[in-house]
Write a protein that holds these residues in place. Structure first.
Motif, PDB file in Angstrom:
ATOM      1  N   GLN A   1       0.786  -1.226   0.000  1.00  0.00           N
ATOM      2  CA  GLN A   1       0.000   0.000   0.000  1.00  0.00           C
ATOM      3  C   GLN A   1       0.819   1.277   0.000  1.00  0.00           C
ATOM      4  O   GLN A   1       0.273   2.353  -0.247  1.00  0.00           O
ATOM      5  CB  GLN A   1      -0.903   0.017   1.243  1.00  0.00           C
ATOM      6  N   LEU A   2       2.101   1.152   0.303  1.00  0.00           N
ATOM      7  CA  LEU A   2       2.941   2.337   0.474  1.00  0.00           C
ATOM      8  C   LEU A   2       4.249   2.188  -0.283  1.00  0.00           C
ATOM      9  O   LEU A   2       4.697   1.067  -0.534  1.00  0.00           O
ATOM     10  CB  LEU A   2       3.272   2.522   1.964  1.00  0.00           C
TER      11      LEU A   2
ATOM     12  N   ARG B   1      -2.553   2.849   7.442  1.00  0.00           N
ATOM     13  CA  ARG B   1      -3.668   3.672   6.951  1.00  0.00           C
ATOM     14  C   ARG B   1      -3.392   5.156   7.111  1.00  0.00           C
ATOM     15  O   ARG B   1      -3.785   5.950   6.260  1.00  0.00           O
ATOM     16  CB  ARG B   1      -4.963   3.306   7.690  1.00  0.00           C
TER      17      ARG B   1
ATOM     18  N   ALA C   1      -1.187   6.012   4.129  1.00  0.00           N
ATOM     19  CA  ALA C   1      -1.687   5.700   2.783  1.00  0.00           C
ATOM     20  C   ALA C   1      -2.589   6.821   2.276  1.00  0.00           C
ATOM     21  O   ALA C   1      -3.289   7.473   3.040  1.00  0.00           O
ATOM     22  CB  ALA C   1      -2.448   4.384   2.799  1.00  0.00           C
TER      23      ALA C   1
END
Length: 139
Positions: free
Chosen positions: A43-44, A86, A89
């Motif tokens: 995600q990153l 999160r 992100a």
């Protein structure tokens, strides 16, 4: 001759001191770090993924004694990691669906239900259910 006692810590390049970590934390780290990093990197960007995982483990060691008194330390640890990822992100998560999004991501990057259950500290039956419902939504 000056006989000074040897220091009980070994110098390191970043802090000047080496820390002795609890053996249970070291085992937890060795077991979960590679998987946590894989999840974060899905995600990153790599540098931000490393930062998120480092922050999560930093929080865990600071609260290790308290964490061990919880009913499910692995679930709490996962929640810390998921939160760290999160917050870094750019993608948004539907309120109340963060864990379902985690399961979808873990499935997409190839983790089995068994590995996901171990990693997230959740029951295998819950992971299997969420895997079916979040990765194969009803038409």
């Amino acid at each position: 001759m000056n006989h000074q006692p040897k220091p009980t810590t070994t110098p390191t390049s970043t802090t000047g001191l080496a820390l002795t970590l609890p053996p249970a934390f070291e085992a937890f780290y060795l077991l979960h770090h590679p998987h946590y990093l894989t999840y974060a990197q899905a995600q990153l960007p790599p540098w931000l993924a490393h930062d998120a995982v480092r922050a999560a483990f930093g929080n865990l060691i600071l609260n290790w004694t308290t964490l061990l008194t919880t009913i499910n330390p692995a679930a709490h640890a996962w929640d810390h990691l998921s939160h760290e990822v999160r917050t870094r992100a750019l993608a948004t998560t539907t309120p109340g669906r963060a864990f379902e999004d985690d399961i979808r991501i873990l499935t997409e990057i190839g983790f089995t239900s068994e590995a996901t259950a171990t990693m997230t500290g959740r029951d295998l039956s819950k992971i299997r259910y969420l895997t079916r419902t979040t990765t194969h939504p009803a038409p």
